[in-house]
Design a protein around this motif. Structure first.
Motif: not given
Length: 432
Positions: A296-308
């Motif tokens: 389990i882990y969580a990332i903030s919105k900007d990191l998810a955008d970076y991956i996308a």
């Protein structure tokens, strides 16, 4: 008697003689003075002090001037670094905005995008967090054990999303064969529970890193969330505690939360978690860089955008959690090591001491997640998930929360504003 004769001396000669003797005396006196002073230590010391005094003053002034200059240089350098970070964040947000607009344009022209999963091409729903439960075709019983414990079902799941902005979905791709019996089984299960997020991904154990990229890329296209969470389907989660934990970090950019670890790089073949690219990590016996464990882990919105945005060029290692950690190397990311996300589960043997999750639950400070390290999840999770939920859970709380408890922050949305998670996990119910 002889007469004495006297000569008169000319005035010019008198002046010449006087001048000559004066010069001779001055020359003799100067030489005598130099000889005397050169031998006198007190005079020499005084002379040296006079000669060196101006240099000392200069030396005292120089450090002060140099310190002022260095201070200004450091301030300028810090200002430039801060400006660079701001520009980088704006560029990433601009790229994400362009990408979303391209998705909408494709949908409008009839071209179906593999990532545009929003219903009827509608705008992204604004939520607090999206929880993707990684699952497989053969894990029906695991999913049912989660549905029977910590994951709400039916209208309760809808209410959780609408009122508290918490979205929970089982994430799964497709089989290698089109419209196979495996895919049809998932379609049937989804029609019954409506709790799946289907990914444009071919399922396979060695494709977990690719599935992780696809999950985040799909989730950010469908939901505009503050946090995106990934959890395995044999881990117990306390939703209230998870929401309260993430809320403490909601206004921070570049947040990466989990149980941070640094395990050995396994170079030998035919062992579990073998790393084919072990040579990239240095000499044999080296460890990986710090990264969150994959349960389990969580990332903030900007990191998810970076991956996308950068999905095509993000390198995939053998282990999914290592891959995720590597994508953030070199970025301005805050690694938050939260040990409440990896508590041990209760033992069935009464003689053993209480484990982390049981003890904390009885103290009123429940864990975010619980699993067994030896099994990389809850050992025999189908049989033990209910036990863990009873001893380590915060209760069947989400549906019992009252409107008066929802006095926390709101997210402004043009579609449908909703109340967000409360300031602590108490709004999700008390520990039984």
């Amino acid at each position: 008697m002889k007469q004495r004769t006297t000569r008169k001396i000319s005035v010019k000669w008198i002046l010449f003689i006087c001048t000559f003797f004066f010069a001779l005396g001055s020359l003799f006196s100067h030489r005598l003075w130099n000889t005397t002073t050169s031998d006198d230590p007190f005079i020499l010391k005084h002379r040296r002090e006079q000669e060196t005094a101006p240099d000392d003053c200069d030396n005292k002034k120089k450090p002060a001037v140099e310190n002022d200059v260095m201070g200004e240089v450091l301030k300028t350098h810090e200002a430039i670094e801060s400006l660079d970070k701001t520009v980088a964040m704006l560029q990433m947000k601009l790229a994400a905005s362009r990408r979303n607009q391209e998705m909408k344009n494709k949908d409008a022209t009839g071209a179906v995008s593999t990532l545009a999963l929003a219903h009827n091409g509608s705008r992204r729903t604004k939520v607090f967090m999206v929880i993707g439960i990684n699952t497989a075709f053969s894990s029906r019983k695991r999913r049912d054990s989660i549905r029977e414990t910590w994951m709400p079902q039916g209208h309760k799941l809808v209410k959780l999303e609408r009122e508290k902005g918490i979205v929970i979905r089982f994430t799964i791709g497709h089989s290698a064969t089109s419209n196979s019996i495996l895919d049809r089984a998932i379609d049937s299960e989804d029609a019954e529970h409506k709790d799946f997020l289907r990914l444009e991904h071919v399922e396979g154990y060695h494709e977990l890193s690719s599935k992780t990229k696809t999950y985040f890329s799909t989730a950010v296209t469908k939901w505009d969330a503050e946090f995106y969470v990934k959890v395995d389907d044999y881990v117990h989660v306390n939703l209230g505690k998870l929401a309260a934990t993430l809320r403490h970090h909601r206004f921070k950019p570049g947040v990466y939360i989990g149980c941070m670890k640094s395990g050995p790089v396994l170079s030998k073949k035919y062992v579990k978690y073998h790393e084919p690219e072990y040579w990239k990590f240095g000499e044999a016996g080296n460890k990986y860089f710090r990264h969150a464990t994959g349960q389990i882990y969580a990332i903030s919105k900007d990191l998810a955008d970076y991956i996308a945005i950068n999905q095509p060029i993000l390198h995939k290692y053998a282990n999914e959690d290592v891959s995720l950690g590597s994508w953030f190397i070199g970025l301005e990311v805050e690694h938050i090591n939260d040990r409440g996300m990896c508590c041990r589960t209760p033992s069935t043997q009464a003689i053993l001491k209480r484990t982390d999750c049981e003890r904390k639950a009885q103290e009123g400070n429940t864990c975010v997640a619980s699993f067994d390290w030896s099994c990389s999840g809850i050992c025999k999770s189908v049989e033990r998930m209910q036990l863990v939920h009873q001893k380590c859970g915060e209760g069947d709380a989400v549906d019992r929360s009252q409107a008066s408890d929802l006095e926390s922050d709101k997210i402004d949305s043009e579609e449908a504003p909703f109340n967000m998670v409360a300031k602590d996990s108490a709004s999700f119910g008390s520990v039984p």
